[in-house]
Scaffold this motif. Structure first.
Motif, PDB file in Angstrom:
ATOM      1  N   THR A   1     103.436  64.611 -26.790  1.00 12.41           N
ATOM      2  CA  THR A   1     103.305  65.950 -26.202  1.00 12.41           C
ATOM      3  C   THR A   1     101.934  66.117 -25.565  1.00 12.41           C
ATOM      4  OG1 THR A   1     104.878  66.883 -27.774  1.00 12.41           O
ATOM      5  CG2 THR A   1     103.369  68.430 -26.696  1.00 12.41           C
ATOM      6  N   ALA A   2     100.898  65.616 -26.229  1.00 14.80           N
ATOM      7  CA  ALA A   2      99.546  65.692 -25.671  1.00 14.80           C
ATOM      8  C   ALA A   2      99.448  64.901 -24.370  1.00 14.80           C
ATOM      9  CB  ALA A   2      98.538  65.174 -26.685  1.00 14.80           C
ATOM     10  N   LEU A   3     100.046  63.716 -24.334  1.00 14.39           N
ATOM     11  CA  LEU A   3     100.040  62.917 -23.105  1.00 14.39           C
ATOM     12  C   LEU A   3     100.801  63.624 -21.992  1.00 14.39           C
ATOM     13  CD1 LEU A   3     100.598  59.369 -24.612  1.00 14.39           C
ATOM     14  CD2 LEU A   3      98.626  60.075 -23.227  1.00 14.39           C
ATOM     15  N   LEU A   4     101.912  64.227 -22.320  1.00 18.49           N
ATOM     16  CA  LEU A   4     102.695  64.977 -21.342  1.00 18.49           C
ATOM     17  C   LEU A   4     101.871  66.130 -20.783  1.00 18.49           C
ATOM     18  CD1 LEU A   4     105.433  65.559 -19.939  1.00 18.49           C
ATOM     19  CD2 LEU A   4     105.980  66.974 -21.925  1.00 18.49           C
TER      20      LEU A   4
ATOM     21  N   LEU B   1     104.682  55.654 -25.475  1.00 19.29           N
ATOM     22  CA  LEU B   1     103.914  55.733 -26.711  1.00 19.29           C
ATOM     23  C   LEU B   1     104.469  54.699 -27.678  1.00 19.29           C
ATOM     24  CD1 LEU B   1     101.730  57.356 -28.303  1.00 19.29           C
ATOM     25  CD2 LEU B   1     103.616  58.770 -29.153  1.00 19.29           C
ATOM     26  N   ARG B   2     103.588  53.981 -28.346  1.00 23.49           N
ATOM     27  CA  ARG B   2     104.043  53.009 -29.344  1.00 23.49           C
ATOM     28  C   ARG B   2     104.910  53.715 -30.382  1.00 23.49           C
ATOM     29  NH1 ARG B   2      99.207  48.699 -30.583  1.00 23.49           N
ATOM     30  NH2 ARG B   2      98.939  48.101 -28.400  1.00 23.49           N
ATOM     31  N   GLY B   3     105.990  53.044 -30.769  1.00 25.59           N
ATOM     32  CA  GLY B   3     106.958  53.626 -31.690  1.00 25.59           C
ATOM     33  C   GLY B   3     106.362  54.104 -32.994  1.00 25.59           C
ATOM     34  N   SER B   4     105.343  53.438 -33.477  1.00 26.57           N
ATOM     35  CA  SER B   4     104.741  53.839 -34.755  1.00 26.57           C
ATOM     36  C   SER B   4     104.047  55.197 -34.666  1.00 26.57           C
ATOM     37  CB  SER B   4     103.766  52.769 -35.248  1.00 26.57           C
ATOM     38  OG  SER B   4     102.743  52.544 -34.290  1.00 26.57           O
TER      39      SER B   4
ATOM     40  N   ALA C   1      96.111  57.380 -24.545  1.00 23.22           N
ATOM     41  CA  ALA C   1      95.860  57.846 -25.905  1.00 23.22           C
ATOM     42  C   ALA C   1      95.328  56.648 -26.685  1.00 23.22           C
ATOM     43  CB  ALA C   1      97.140  58.374 -26.554  1.00 23.22           C
ATOM     44  N   LEU C   2      94.278  56.887 -27.436  1.00 19.81           N
ATOM     45  CA  LEU C   2      93.614  55.833 -28.201  1.00 19.81           C
ATOM     46  C   LEU C   2      93.701  56.116 -29.690  1.00 19.81           C
ATOM     47  CD1 LEU C   2      90.336  55.645 -26.073  1.00 19.81           C
ATOM     48  CD2 LEU C   2      92.349  54.165 -25.879  1.00 19.81           C
ATOM     49  N   ASP C   3      93.793  55.046 -30.462  1.00 23.20           N
ATOM     50  CA  ASP C   3      93.690  55.121 -31.910  1.00 23.20           C
ATOM     51  C   ASP C   3      92.658  54.075 -32.330  1.00 23.20           C
ATOM     52  OD1 ASP C   3      94.452  56.039 -34.551  1.00 23.20           O
ATOM     53  OD2 ASP C   3      95.443  54.084 -34.785  1.00 23.20           O
ATOM     54  N   HIS C   4      91.496  54.526 -32.733  1.00 18.22           N
ATOM     55  CA  HIS C   4      90.399  53.627 -33.089  1.00 18.22           C
ATOM     56  C   HIS C   4      90.092  52.643 -31.966  1.00 18.22           C
ATOM     57  CE1 HIS C   4      91.860  55.155 -36.986  1.00 18.22           C
ATOM     58  NE2 HIS C   4      90.561  55.216 -37.236  1.00 18.22           N
ATOM     59  N   GLY C   5      90.081  53.139 -30.733  1.00 23.24           N
ATOM     60  CA  GLY C   5      89.744  52.323 -29.578  1.00 23.24           C
ATOM     61  C   GLY C   5      90.864  51.474 -29.020  1.00 23.24           C
ATOM     62  N   VAL C   6      92.064  51.545 -29.596  1.00 25.55           N
ATOM     63  CA  VAL C   6      93.209  50.763 -29.141  1.00 25.55           C
ATOM     64  C   VAL C   6      94.170  51.687 -28.390  1.00 25.55           C
ATOM     65  CG1 VAL C   6      95.185  49.366 -29.874  1.00 25.55           C
ATOM     66  CG2 VAL C   6      92.989  49.156 -31.069  1.00 25.55           C
TER      67      VAL C   6
END
Length: 141
Positions: A75-78, A64-67, A33-38
């Protein structure tokens, strides 16, 4: 949940090599899972490694990072990792947040227990018999 001395001994390069071997084997599915490429999380699944499992697939990892907890990304990753297949997973025994997440996602503990080999922490096996959702666009294989 993992003792400090175990984390201090963790070899990032060795673990990266292990994940690369898993990726090249073609037997596991790994998603990020990415957030702005991270990278903010990942999941991985494949054939069960437990000969006593009542299902053929296993969720190997979901982090998943705690934040980002509570965002729906876990859920999406699962869902991306296991799709509609019945699946087993192992979760640390004293991890109520993770156990609640997996119960909400359709998993139930089946009574199996073991010591996790790396950390020596007790784990319980949970089983999900059917899928509950789909992955959004932020999750990629």
């Amino acid at each position: 949940m993992v003792p400090d001395h175990v984390l201090a001994a963790f070899d990032v390069d060795k673990r990266a090599e292990q994940w690369e071997r898993i990726r090249r084997s073609g037997t596991a599915k790994t998603f990020v899972a990415l957030d702005h490429g991270v990278v903010i999380g990942f999941s991985s699944s494949g054939p069960t490694r437990d000969p006593g499992a009542p299902v053929d697939r296993e969720l190997y990892a979901l982090y998943l990072r705690g934040s980002f907890h509570g965002s729906g990304i876990a859920t999406a990753l699962l869902d991306a990792a296991i799709g509609p297949d019945p699946v087993a997973l192992w979760v640390f025994d004293d991890n109520p947040r993770a156990e609640a997440f997996y119960r909400k996602s359709g998993f139930d503990a089946d009574g199996a227990r073991r010591l996790e080999p790396f950390s020596g922490v007790m784990e319980v096996r949970m089983i999900r018999r059917q899928a509950l959702g789909t992955a959004p666009d932020r999750v990629r294989e």
